[in-house]
Design a protein around this motif. Structure first.
Motif, PDB file in Angstrom:
ATOM      1  N   UNK A   2       0.821  -1.207   0.000  1.00 19.63           N
ATOM      2  CA  UNK A   2       0.000   0.000   0.000  1.00 19.63           C
ATOM      3  C   UNK A   2       0.858   1.260   0.000  1.00 19.63           C
ATOM      4  N   UNK A   3       0.476   2.219  -0.844  1.00 18.50           N
ATOM      5  CA  UNK A   3       1.115   3.526  -0.877  1.00 18.50           C
ATOM      6  C   UNK A   3       0.217   4.499  -0.113  1.00 18.50           C
ATOM      7  N   UNK A   4       0.702   4.997   1.021  1.00 21.15           N
ATOM      8  CA  UNK A   4      -0.134   5.853   1.860  1.00 21.15           C
ATOM      9  C   UNK A   4      -0.363   7.230   1.251  1.00 21.15           C
ATOM     10  N   UNK A   5       0.354   7.550   0.161  1.00 19.52           N
ATOM     11  CA  UNK A   5       0.101   8.826  -0.494  1.00 19.52           C
ATOM     12  C   UNK A   5      -1.112   8.741  -1.413  1.00 19.52           C
ATOM     13  N   UNK A   6      -1.565   7.522  -1.699  1.00 18.41           N
ATOM     14  CA  UNK A   6      -2.769   7.353  -2.495  1.00 18.41           C
ATOM     15  C   UNK A   6      -3.995   7.621  -1.613  1.00 18.41           C
ATOM     16  N   UNK A   7      -5.149   7.808  -2.265  1.00 20.06           N
ATOM     17  CA  UNK A   7      -6.392   8.021  -1.528  1.00 20.06           C
ATOM     18  C   UNK A   7      -7.426   7.015  -2.025  1.00 20.06           C
ATOM     19  N   UNK A   8      -7.352   5.751  -1.569  1.00 17.35           N
ATOM     20  CA  UNK A   8      -8.303   4.747  -2.029  1.00 17.35           C
ATOM     21  C   UNK A   8      -9.724   5.134  -1.625  1.00 17.35           C
ATOM     22  N   UNK A 375      -3.495   0.345   6.793  1.00 14.38           N
ATOM     23  CA  UNK A 375      -4.175   0.876   5.609  1.00 14.38           C
ATOM     24  C   UNK A 375      -4.832  -0.244   4.815  1.00 14.38           C
ATOM     25  N   UNK A 376      -4.155  -1.384   4.707  1.00 12.90           N
ATOM     26  CA  UNK A 376      -4.744  -2.527   4.004  1.00 12.90           C
ATOM     27  C   UNK A 376      -6.035  -2.980   4.682  1.00 12.90           C
ATOM     28  N   UNK A 377      -6.039  -2.991   6.013  1.00 13.84           N
ATOM     29  CA  UNK A 377      -7.257  -3.380   6.729  1.00 13.84           C
ATOM     30  C   UNK A 377      -8.388  -2.399   6.457  1.00 13.84           C
ATOM     31  N   UNK A 378      -8.088  -1.127   6.520  1.00 13.25           N
ATOM     32  CA  UNK A 378      -9.120  -0.120   6.306  1.00 13.25           C
ATOM     33  C   UNK A 378      -9.610  -0.108   4.860  1.00 13.25           C
ATOM     34  N   UNK A 379      -8.745  -0.524   3.945  1.00 14.99           N
ATOM     35  CA  UNK A 379      -9.119  -0.592   2.530  1.00 14.99           C
ATOM     36  C   UNK A 379      -9.766  -1.921   2.162  1.00 14.99           C
ATOM     37  N   UNK A 380      -9.911  -2.831   3.166  1.00 16.32           N
ATOM     38  CA  UNK A 380     -10.501  -4.145   2.931  1.00 16.32           C
ATOM     39  C   UNK A 380      -9.746  -4.954   1.879  1.00 16.32           C
ATOM     40  N   UNK A 381      -8.427  -4.831   1.896  1.00 11.99           N
ATOM     41  CA  UNK A 381      -7.628  -5.573   0.945  1.00 11.99           C
ATOM     42  C   UNK A 381      -7.504  -7.026   1.372  1.00 11.99           C
ATOM     43  N   UNK A 382      -7.522  -7.934   0.422  1.00 10.52           N
ATOM     44  CA  UNK A 382      -7.563  -9.368   0.725  1.00 10.52           C
ATOM     45  C   UNK A 382      -6.306  -9.850   1.399  1.00 10.52           C
ATOM     46  N   UNK A 383      -5.172  -9.189   1.162  1.00 11.95           N
ATOM     47  CA  UNK A 383      -3.922  -9.678   1.720  1.00 11.95           C
ATOM     48  C   UNK A 383      -3.877  -9.673   3.228  1.00 11.95           C
ATOM     49  N   UNK A 384      -4.711  -8.853   3.886  1.00  8.82           N
ATOM     50  CA  UNK A 384      -4.687  -8.764   5.337  1.00  8.82           C
ATOM     51  C   UNK A 384      -5.811  -9.562   5.973  1.00  8.82           C
ATOM     52  N   UNK A 385      -6.569 -10.331   5.164  1.00 10.73           N
ATOM     53  CA  UNK A 385      -7.796 -10.905   5.684  1.00 10.73           C
ATOM     54  C   UNK A 385      -7.579 -12.081   6.641  1.00 10.73           C
TER      55      UNK A 385
END
Length: 388
Positions: A2-8, A375-385
């Motif tokens: 995850x790039x924290x400079x992005x705004x998913x 950030x991955x958790x907040x973005x609901x990304x599968x890698x952190x599931x």
């Protein structure tokens, strides 16, 4: 990554309420984790136009100051009063997620889950706060029911903790998310890994609480291992830092083992004194079998020391045997002694293991890595599931 400079889109405008365990100004591991969570939420959400709020049972004299942009509310008093404050903040602020920092906050989650239009509730778990030290022993039925029902998600610091919690509470794997602990990267007080001169007697270091419920930290096994190494390494010393009701027991054990001039118990010391001991030591040894994560090994790496730890808990999620430390049977003093000797007999190897551990902090267990995982958790990304 995850790039924290992005705004998913999943993070944009999100409002998260965090409820820490107790006080935020303390020096314990849970308090440090809570502060890291708050600062991480501020950074991750702030980069996406979101916001974080904190509802805490903070002591009035706490020196803690929340990051800019984070609303910090004190809710001193009973758990019920805290739950009401959190519920009010969650509803008034249209919270998307409430994160509970400790299993003792389960009553807050139970109340929130019963509210109409309730936000998602996540529970942070650390180790034996949610699993029994005694194998096969299950939690009290009331506690089991509360923990099972208090949250939609579980943020676990290790896969070991997640697995043990699943076994004890019968929770589905899909409810767990992996959010490893972290440590600040080495600063000016840290020592670079160096090889011990061959003509200098080695010094071992152990740092641990000495309360009855910490018996499985393995101080007794470490002392027995030291007794096996004295003849092999003349002049060997072993410094044990920490205090608690069991300290006299360990001191008496050291005397029985003939370690009167070898083992030294310092009691509780301040950070400056502890840093000096790290600088004067050659190896960190703690054959624990109750680690829910093992941040103490990160602290040793940060100070330039190789590590010998147990292989029956989350320690081996932090330390990789032969790559950045030694993981051994924590119940076998002979195995612990051999793990220590393997490093002491080859000082260059010890320095290389410690350097590999330092690199692992920077890539896997740094504050930056914690924020990426969050950030991955907040973005609901599968890698952190899946954590278990």
């Amino acid at each position: 990554m995850t790039d924290l400079t992005e705004t998913p889109a999943a993070r944009a405008g999100k409002h998260v309420v965090f409820v820490p365990h107790e006080t935020l100004g303390g020096v314990g591991g849970i308090q440090r984790y809570d502060r890291r969570m708050i600062e991480g939420l501020a950074a991750v959400l702030g980069a996406a136009g979101g916001r974080a709020s904190v509802s805490a049972r903070v002591e009035p004299d706490s020196a803690y100051r929340a990051p800019d942009g984070v609303a910090l509310e004190h809710a001193d008093g009973s758990m019920a009063r805290l739950a009401l404050r959190v519920a009010h903040r969650a509803r008034a602020g249209r919270a998307d997620l409430v994160i509970l920092g400790h299993a003792q906050l389960a009553p807050v989650g139970l109340m929130l889950r019963r509210l109409p239009g309730a936000p998602t509730v996540a529970l942070c778990v650390h180790g034996d706060d949610v699993w029994s030290i005694e194998p096969g022993r299950r939690p009290h039925p009331v506690r089991r029911a509360a923990i099972r029902s208090c949250a939609d998600l579980v943020f676990s610091v290790s896969r070991h903790t997640a697995r043990r919690m699943r076994e004890d509470y019968g929770l589905p794997a899909g409810r767990f998310r992996h959010l490893p602990n972290a440590i600040d990267t080495p600063g000016e007080a840290a020592r670079d890994p160096v090889a011990r001169p061959a003509d200098r007697p080695p010094r071992l270091l152990t740092v641990s609480r000495m309360d009855p419920h910490d018996a499985r930290k393995g101080i007794d096994v470490a002392l027995e291992a030291t007794a096996r190494l004295v003849e092999r390494h003349p002049g060997l010393t072993h410094v044990v830092v920490g205090d608690g009701p069991e300290r006299p027991t360990y001191e008496a054990m050291a005397e029985r083992l003939g370690l009167g001039g070898v083992a030294r118990f310092t009691g509780r010391i301040d950070d400056a004194a502890l840093n000096r001991l790290y600088a004067e030591s050659d190896l960190f040894v703690l054959p624990s079998s109750k680690e829910g994560f093992g941040i103490v090994f990160l602290e040793a790496w940060r100070q330039g020391l190789p590590v010998v730890c147990g292989n029956r808990d989350a320690s081996c999620e932090v330390v990789t045997d032969g790559a950045d430390g030694r993981t051994v049977d924590p119940h076998d003093p002979a195995a612990v002694a051999e793990g220590v000797a393997d490093i002491l007999d080859r000082p260059d190897r010890g320095a290389a293991l410690a350097a590999a551990g330092r690199r692992k902090i920077e890539t896997v267990f740094s504050d930056a890595a914690f924020r990426r995982n969050l950030a991955d958790l907040l973005d609901n990304r599968s890698g952190a599931r899946v954590a278990a």
